[in-house]
Design a protein around this motif. Structure first.
Motif, mmCIF file in Angstrom:
data_model
loop_
_atom_site.group_PDB
_atom_site.id
_atom_site.type_symbol
_atom_site.label_atom_id
_atom_site.label_comp_id
_atom_site.label_asym_id
_atom_site.label_seq_id
_atom_site.Cartn_x
_atom_site.Cartn_y
_atom_site.Cartn_z
ATOM 1 N N UNK A 1 -8.229 7.113 -5.714
ATOM 2 C CA UNK A 1 -8.865 7.759 -4.554
ATOM 3 C C UNK A 1 -8.024 8.918 -4.021
ATOM 4 N N UNK A 2 -8.690 10.043 -3.787
ATOM 5 C CA UNK A 2 -8.001 11.258 -3.354
ATOM 6 C C UNK A 2 -8.656 11.812 -2.100
ATOM 7 N N UNK A 3 -7.824 12.258 -1.154
ATOM 8 C CA UNK A 3 -8.299 12.944 0.044
ATOM 9 C C UNK A 3 -7.902 14.408 -0.074
ATOM 10 N N UNK A 4 -8.842 15.316 0.158
ATOM 11 C CA UNK A 4 -8.578 16.742 0.110
ATOM 12 C C UNK A 4 -8.740 17.325 1.511
ATOM 13 N N UNK B 1 -0.840 12.012 -9.253
ATOM 14 C CA UNK B 1 -1.561 10.951 -8.544
ATOM 15 C C UNK B 1 -1.771 9.706 -9.404
ATOM 16 N N UNK B 2 -2.402 9.860 -10.549
ATOM 17 C CA UNK B 2 -2.660 8.701 -11.409
ATOM 18 C C UNK B 2 -1.368 8.128 -11.989
ATOM 19 N N UNK B 3 -0.403 8.994 -12.236
ATOM 20 C CA UNK B 3 0.905 8.522 -12.719
ATOM 21 C C UNK B 3 1.559 7.632 -11.667
ATOM 22 N N UNK C 1 0.853 -1.185 0.000
ATOM 23 C CA UNK C 1 0.000 0.000 0.000
ATOM 24 C C UNK C 1 0.891 1.238 0.000
ATOM 25 N N UNK C 2 0.411 2.314 -0.616
ATOM 26 C CA UNK C 2 1.218 3.522 -0.740
ATOM 27 C C UNK C 2 0.323 4.754 -0.747
ATOM 28 N N UNK C 3 0.817 5.818 -0.109
ATOM 29 C CA UNK C 3 0.098 7.088 -0.046
ATOM 30 C C UNK C 3 1.012 8.186 -0.564
ATOM 31 N N UNK C 4 0.574 8.881 -1.618
ATOM 32 C CA UNK C 4 1.291 10.040 -2.135
ATOM 33 C C UNK C 4 0.627 11.282 -1.565
ATOM 34 N N UNK D 1 -3.391 2.167 -3.487
ATOM 35 C CA UNK D 1 -2.750 3.473 -3.692
ATOM 36 C C UNK D 1 -3.779 4.583 -3.504
ATOM 37 N N UNK D 2 -3.411 5.594 -2.730
ATOM 38 C CA UNK D 2 -4.269 6.764 -2.527
ATOM 39 C C UNK D 2 -3.405 8.021 -2.515
ATOM 40 N N UNK D 3 -4.056 9.165 -2.693
ATOM 41 C CA UNK D 3 -3.340 10.438 -2.715
ATOM 42 C C UNK D 3 -3.998 11.417 -1.748
ATOM 43 N N UNK D 4 -3.198 12.345 -1.242
ATOM 44 C CA UNK D 4 -3.698 13.325 -0.279
ATOM 45 C C UNK D 4 -3.105 14.694 -0.585
#
Length: 362
Positions: A308-311, A231-233, A214-217, A244-247
């Motif tokens: 998936x993105x967290x803002x 993010x998608x890259x 699992x990874x979080x950018x 994989x998720x981004x914040x």
């Protein structure tokens, strides 16, 4: 009791006051020694105060905690970046800070991109060359890992034992610039954000990111925008079975008019995109439909993100109030000066503008 004795005995009062004025007979040497002593005392007091307040696990039950070796993480320069041209604005090597994960977090990763705005002119990019935001020559050799990067479980229960990376931000364009737009007139400015991103990913894969479960950018401010852009890259670099998720923390910059109805931020982004060639790093469908500078705003970026993105953004964003809604050029007479520094200083009319145009949007 001592106060009562002083009040009842005038002779003792006089003697006491004379004692307070003993310093009036000092010479220059006495004053110099006292000044040095006072400076040392203030420095020691400020150091203790910093150590106390910087403790990530401090609370009512633990009164003092020293910063340990695990809190401070060394800077690593990306030495193989030169051969591929992945350099900071001044041509120096990009850098990062890395702490290896352990236990249940051995195959989990947090990549956090530092913030720091952008440069939209040759002059502003030259200015960044002289600080850590444009050159690794000025980066701190050791940084304190806190928050989402903290090694302390009490403060960071979800990620404390993950592989944790802090990416130093030194390109001035959210890791999205391209060398095709570099001026060939001897300015010695390098627009290599995209190359830095790619070189960093290769390095982290060699450190174990390729085995991640699992990874979080993540990123803050301009780093949060970088997390959205890539993010998608980032998702595409890892196997499909990896979570994989981004914040983006305080990275949702708005395409809104300022108080004089000018598109100040859009004009600024337009200059950044043109200067550093960001269009190549933005979503192709977006840049074919509209002005590329509009595609740099998160409201357009997230329309095309599949990961998936967290803002995370405050309703009253201090930076955006000062630089997007009320930039200096839009307030020549200082009508908004106090309000934009503190919302409690705003009058009813100003609050209506803030709440109607901004807080509801955020």
């Amino acid at each position: 009791m001592a106060v009562e004795n002083l009040a009842s005995n005038s002779m003792e009062n006089i003697s006491w006051l004379q004692g307070l004025l003993w310093w009036r007979n000092w010479g220059k040497r006495d004053w110099a020694i006292s000044a040095i002593g006072f400076a040392v005392f203030v420095f020691a007091l400020s150091f203790v105060s910093y150590s106390w307040n910087s403790d990530p696990d401090s609370n009512l039950s633990s009164s003092f905690h020293r910063i340990t070796a695990t809190d401070l993480v060394d800077l690593t320069l990306l030495h193989n970046a030169t051969r591929r041209g992945a350099v900071c604005l001044d041509g120096s090597l990009p850098g990062y800070h890395f702490q290896k994960g352990f236990g249940s977090g051995a195959n989990s990763w947090v990549l956090y991109i530092e913030g720091g705005g952008w440069c939209n002119t040759i002059e502003s990019c030259f200015w960044r060359r002289e600080i850590h935001l444009g050159s690794s020559k000025h980066m701190g050799h050791r940084v304190h890992f806190t928050g989402i990067l903290s090694p302390h479980q009490a403060q960071n229960p979800e990620f404390f034992n993950w592989n944790r990376v802090k990416v130093q931000y030194c390109d001035g364009a959210s890791l999205a610039g391209h060398p095709d737009n570099e001026l060939r007139n001897g300015t010695r400015l390098f627009f290599r954000g995209q190359l830095i991103w790619e070189a960093l990913m290769d390095k982290f894969f060699s450190l174990g990111l390729s085995k991640a479960k699992q990874a979080l950018l993540a990123g803050c401010s301009a780093g949060g925008l970088a997390a959205l852009i890539h993010c998608d890259e980032f998702r595409g670099l890892l196997p499909k079975n990896v979570t994989v998720k981004c914040l983006a923390d305080a990275g949702f910059f708005l395409d809104e008019k300022d108080v004089l109805q000018h598109r100040t931020m859009r004009a600024f982004y337009h200059d950044v995109v043109i200067l550093q060639g960001l269009a190549k790093s933005l979503h192709k469908d977006c840049v074919t439909r509209m002005e590329p500078s509009k595609c740099l705003f998160p409201e357009e970026i997230i329309k095309n993100i599949n990961t998936p993105v967290f803002l995370v953004n405050p309703a009253y964003d201090f930076w955006q109030i000062q630089h997007i809604l009320i930039p200096e050029a839009s307030d020549p007479h200082g009508y908004w000066q106090k309000c934009k520094l503190n919302i409690h200083n705003c009058n009813p009319s100003q609050l209506e503008i803030l709440q109607g145009n901004w807080i509801c949007i955020l």
